[in-house]
Write a protein that holds these residues in place. Sequence first.
Motif, PDB file in Angstrom:
ATOM      1  N   LEU A   9       0.928  -1.083   0.082  1.00 52.79           N
ATOM      2  CA  LEU A   9      -0.028  -0.012   0.006  1.00 52.79           C
ATOM      3  C   LEU A   9       0.792   1.257   0.039  1.00 52.79           C
ATOM      4  N   GLU A  10       1.859   1.161   0.675  1.00 52.95           N
ATOM      5  CA  GLU A  10       3.035   2.256   0.654  1.00 52.95           C
ATOM      6  C   GLU A  10       3.489   2.725  -0.785  1.00 52.95           C
ATOM      7  N   LYS A  11       3.715   1.575  -1.309  1.00 48.50           N
ATOM      8  CA  LYS A  11       4.308   1.768  -2.724  1.00 48.50           C
ATOM      9  C   LYS A  11       3.310   2.397  -3.603  1.00 48.50           C
ATOM     10  N   GLU A  12       2.047   1.825  -3.499  1.00 50.26           N
ATOM     11  CA  GLU A  12       0.964   2.311  -4.409  1.00 50.26           C
ATOM     12  C   GLU A  12       0.868   3.727  -4.008  1.00 50.26           C
ATOM     13  N   SER A  13       0.727   4.130  -2.805  1.00 50.42           N
ATOM     14  CA  SER A  13       0.759   5.445  -2.524  1.00 50.42           C
ATOM     15  C   SER A  13       1.606   6.607  -2.908  1.00 50.42           C
ATOM     16  N   LYS A  14       2.831   6.140  -3.411  1.00 52.31           N
ATOM     17  CA  LYS A  14       3.800   7.058  -3.880  1.00 52.31           C
ATOM     18  C   LYS A  14       3.581   7.228  -5.137  1.00 52.31           C
ATOM     19  N   ARG A  15       2.972   6.049  -6.022  1.00 48.87           N
ATOM     20  CA  ARG A  15       2.795   6.225  -7.396  1.00 48.87           C
ATOM     21  C   ARG A  15       1.419   6.897  -7.689  1.00 48.87           C
ATOM     22  N   THR A  24      -4.319   8.913  -5.047  1.00 51.73           N
ATOM     23  CA  THR A  24      -5.611   8.414  -4.827  1.00 51.73           C
ATOM     24  C   THR A  24      -5.403   7.129  -3.745  1.00 51.73           C
ATOM     25  N   ALA A  25      -4.265   6.508  -3.831  1.00 50.54           N
ATOM     26  CA  ALA A  25      -3.871   5.286  -2.896  1.00 50.54           C
ATOM     27  C   ALA A  25      -3.562   5.984  -1.297  1.00 50.54           C
ATOM     28  N   VAL A  26      -3.177   7.239  -1.265  1.00 51.72           N
ATOM     29  CA  VAL A  26      -2.670   7.662  -0.003  1.00 51.72           C
ATOM     30  C   VAL A  26      -3.719   7.452   0.989  1.00 51.72           C
ATOM     31  N   PHE A  27      -4.987   7.774   0.630  1.00 51.53           N
ATOM     32  CA  PHE A  27      -5.897   7.598   1.787  1.00 51.53           C
ATOM     33  C   PHE A  27      -5.937   6.219   2.386  1.00 51.53           C
ATOM     34  N   LYS A  28      -5.911   5.429   1.315  1.00 55.57           N
ATOM     35  CA  LYS A  28      -6.052   3.764   1.595  1.00 55.57           C
ATOM     36  C   LYS A  28      -4.816   3.329   2.688  1.00 55.57           C
ATOM     37  N   PHE A  29      -3.535   3.954   2.260  1.00 51.40           N
ATOM     38  CA  PHE A  29      -2.439   3.684   3.155  1.00 51.40           C
ATOM     39  C   PHE A  29      -2.732   4.217   4.359  1.00 51.40           C
ATOM     40  N   GLU A  30      -3.142   5.369   4.588  1.00 56.20           N
ATOM     41  CA  GLU A  30      -3.254   6.027   6.048  1.00 56.20           C
ATOM     42  C   GLU A  30      -4.167   5.438   6.702  1.00 56.20           C
ATOM     43  N   THR A  31      -5.510   4.913   6.016  1.00 60.48           N
ATOM     44  CA  THR A  31      -6.428   4.272   6.647  1.00 60.48           C
ATOM     45  C   THR A  31      -5.829   2.823   7.282  1.00 60.48           C
ATOM     46  N   ALA A  32      -5.162   2.166   6.685  1.00 58.63           N
ATOM     47  CA  ALA A  32      -4.537   0.996   6.886  1.00 58.63           C
ATOM     48  C   ALA A  32      -3.669   1.178   8.188  1.00 58.63           C
ATOM     49  N   LYS A  33      -2.862   2.178   8.044  1.00 60.25           N
ATOM     50  CA  LYS A  33      -1.743   2.512   9.366  1.00 60.25           C
ATOM     51  C   LYS A  33      -2.957   2.558  10.643  1.00 60.25           C
ATOM     52  N   LYS A  34      -3.988   3.383  10.490  1.00 62.47           N
ATOM     53  CA  LYS A  34      -4.667   3.715  11.583  1.00 62.47           C
ATOM     54  C   LYS A  34      -5.347   2.586  11.901  1.00 62.47           C
ATOM     55  N   ALA A  85     -14.716   1.605   3.266  1.00 57.65           N
ATOM     56  CA  ALA A  85     -14.414   0.948   1.906  1.00 57.65           C
ATOM     57  C   ALA A  85     -13.183   0.965   1.508  1.00 57.65           C
ATOM     58  N   ALA A  86     -12.519   1.628   2.079  1.00 53.76           N
ATOM     59  CA  ALA A  86     -11.143   1.684   1.490  1.00 53.76           C
ATOM     60  C   ALA A  86     -10.197   0.443   1.875  1.00 53.76           C
ATOM     61  N   ILE A  87     -10.516  -0.084   3.068  1.00 48.18           N
ATOM     62  CA  ILE A  87      -9.666  -1.358   3.487  1.00 48.18           C
ATOM     63  C   ILE A  87     -10.714  -2.605   3.261  1.00 48.18           C
ATOM     64  N   LYS A  88     -11.739  -2.701   2.451  1.00 45.96           N
ATOM     65  CA  LYS A  88     -12.629  -3.430   2.429  1.00 45.96           C
ATOM     66  C   LYS A  88     -12.125  -4.923   1.659  1.00 45.96           C
ATOM     67  N   ASP A  89     -11.235  -4.513   0.459  1.00 44.54           N
ATOM     68  CA  ASP A  89     -10.359  -5.753   0.283  1.00 44.54           C
ATOM     69  C   ASP A  89      -9.661  -6.509   0.838  1.00 44.54           C
ATOM     70  N   LEU A  90      -9.158  -5.990   2.055  1.00 41.65           N
ATOM     71  CA  LEU A  90      -8.257  -6.664   2.932  1.00 41.65           C
ATOM     72  C   LEU A  90      -8.967  -7.886   3.677  1.00 41.65           C
ATOM     73  N   CYS A  91     -10.625  -7.952   3.563  1.00 40.80           N
ATOM     74  CA  CYS A  91     -11.282  -8.833   4.119  1.00 40.80           C
ATOM     75  C   CYS A  91     -10.981  -8.961   5.809  1.00 40.80           C
ATOM     76  N   LEU A  92     -10.874  -8.017   6.541  1.00 40.51           N
ATOM     77  CA  LEU A  92     -10.379  -8.194   7.923  1.00 40.51           C
ATOM     78  C   LEU A  92     -11.626  -8.830   8.657  1.00 40.51           C
ATOM     79  N   LEU A  93     -11.149  -9.805   9.590  1.00 45.54           N
ATOM     80  CA  LEU A  93     -12.062 -10.570  10.236  1.00 45.54           C
ATOM     81  C   LEU A  93     -12.793  -9.791  11.430  1.00 45.54           C
ATOM     82  N   THR A  94     -12.067  -8.687  11.889  1.00 42.19           N
ATOM     83  CA  THR A  94     -13.011  -7.918  13.065  1.00 42.19           C
ATOM     84  C   THR A  94     -13.643  -6.690  12.541  1.00 42.19           C
ATOM     85  N   CYS A  95     -13.655  -6.662  11.214  1.00 46.97           N
ATOM     86  CA  CYS A  95     -14.437  -5.866  10.698  1.00 46.97           C
ATOM     87  C   CYS A  95     -15.735  -6.250  10.343  1.00 46.97           C
ATOM     88  N   LYS A  96     -16.086  -7.613  10.781  1.00 47.10           N
ATOM     89  CA  LYS A  96     -17.318  -8.038  10.466  1.00 47.10           C
ATOM     90  C   LYS A  96     -18.361  -8.088  11.477  1.00 47.10           C
TER      91      LYS A  96
END
Length: 354
Positions: free
Chosen positions: A147-153, A156-166, A188-199
């Motif tokens: 996610l960090e690599k994507e945020s540098k390129r 629009t991916a910065v928000f997802k990276f910052e959310t994942a860190k949070k 919505a930004a972290i939905k594709d991580l399919c986190l178990l405790t998000c359910k």
Amino acid sequence: MSLSIGIVGLPNVGKSSLFTALTKKSGFAANYPFATIEPNVGLVPVPDDRLDALAKIDNPAKIVPATVEFVDIAGLVAGASQGEGLGNKFLANIRETDAICEVVRFFSDPNVEHVSKKVDPQSDVETIKTELVLADIATVEKALPRLEKESKRDKTAVFKFETAKKVLEGLNEGHRVLTLGLSDEELAAIKDLCLLTCKPMLYIANVDEDQLDAELPEIDGQIPVPICAKTEADLAELDAEDAKMFMEELGLSESGLARLIREAYKLLGLQSYFTSGETETRAWTIPIGAKAPQAAGVIHSDFERGFIKAETASFEDYVALNGEKGCREAGKLRQEGKEYVVQDGDVMHFKFNV
């Protein structure tokens, strides 16, 4: 949409026996850990008496209830997130479910040994919570470099990276993702991580038969659904009439399955609407607040894309006026457009053009 629920719990909490009873599907239940590796999957109809009432009016060729998929994984133990007891393999099987249901042991049976040698519901819940949190920590930590690599390129991916860190920060403090107060955009930004405790989590208290109407302590701020696996197993072997009489003898107004599904619908904000006619009478599951085009889309994407209008009657009017013809004559068959918010029990017929 078919609701999918993952079932988790420690070994020997009666989880597999309960799954077998609820789904009427033969599974392997044993009184020792890791007797099964592959998940059991069962599709069960959603109990709804309104279907029968509609069918009596329209005499359809078939009745199709809504369904719930249960995915039962083998019992988890402390260390599951690190692979203890093949835990990682088990957890992967429930990453795509809509909710997680934890079976907690309340029953007393000396012949079924508890993995921690004592019946302690709160301790069991904490063990499972810890393992789900640790599993999510591993998932996020693995994803962060990418996610960090994507945020540098891509900005629009910065928000997802910052959310994942949070999210990782909250997980490291022992919190489930669902309790972190994330915004809809962050979720919505972290939905594709399919986190178990998000359910969303549901809890089943597997109780002795004489505990079915007992007051139970809250778990995570909610009253667990009391179900006796033995009682459900007995009900599963009876036909509808005998099952009704058996429940009356026990003082039960509904089966454990019906109670569980009702609570799952409430937890996830779901409801049912119906289509009914000579071909079939059918229940469809939609989110509360869904508008008519969304409801139509559950049947087929073309229905939503080419939505024109929905002919709608309430369930109560449809039954009281003996069907569509009676509703039309009484002025109770409404023409609803794209902004109509579908109500639980609506009987609908869609007009569309693609």
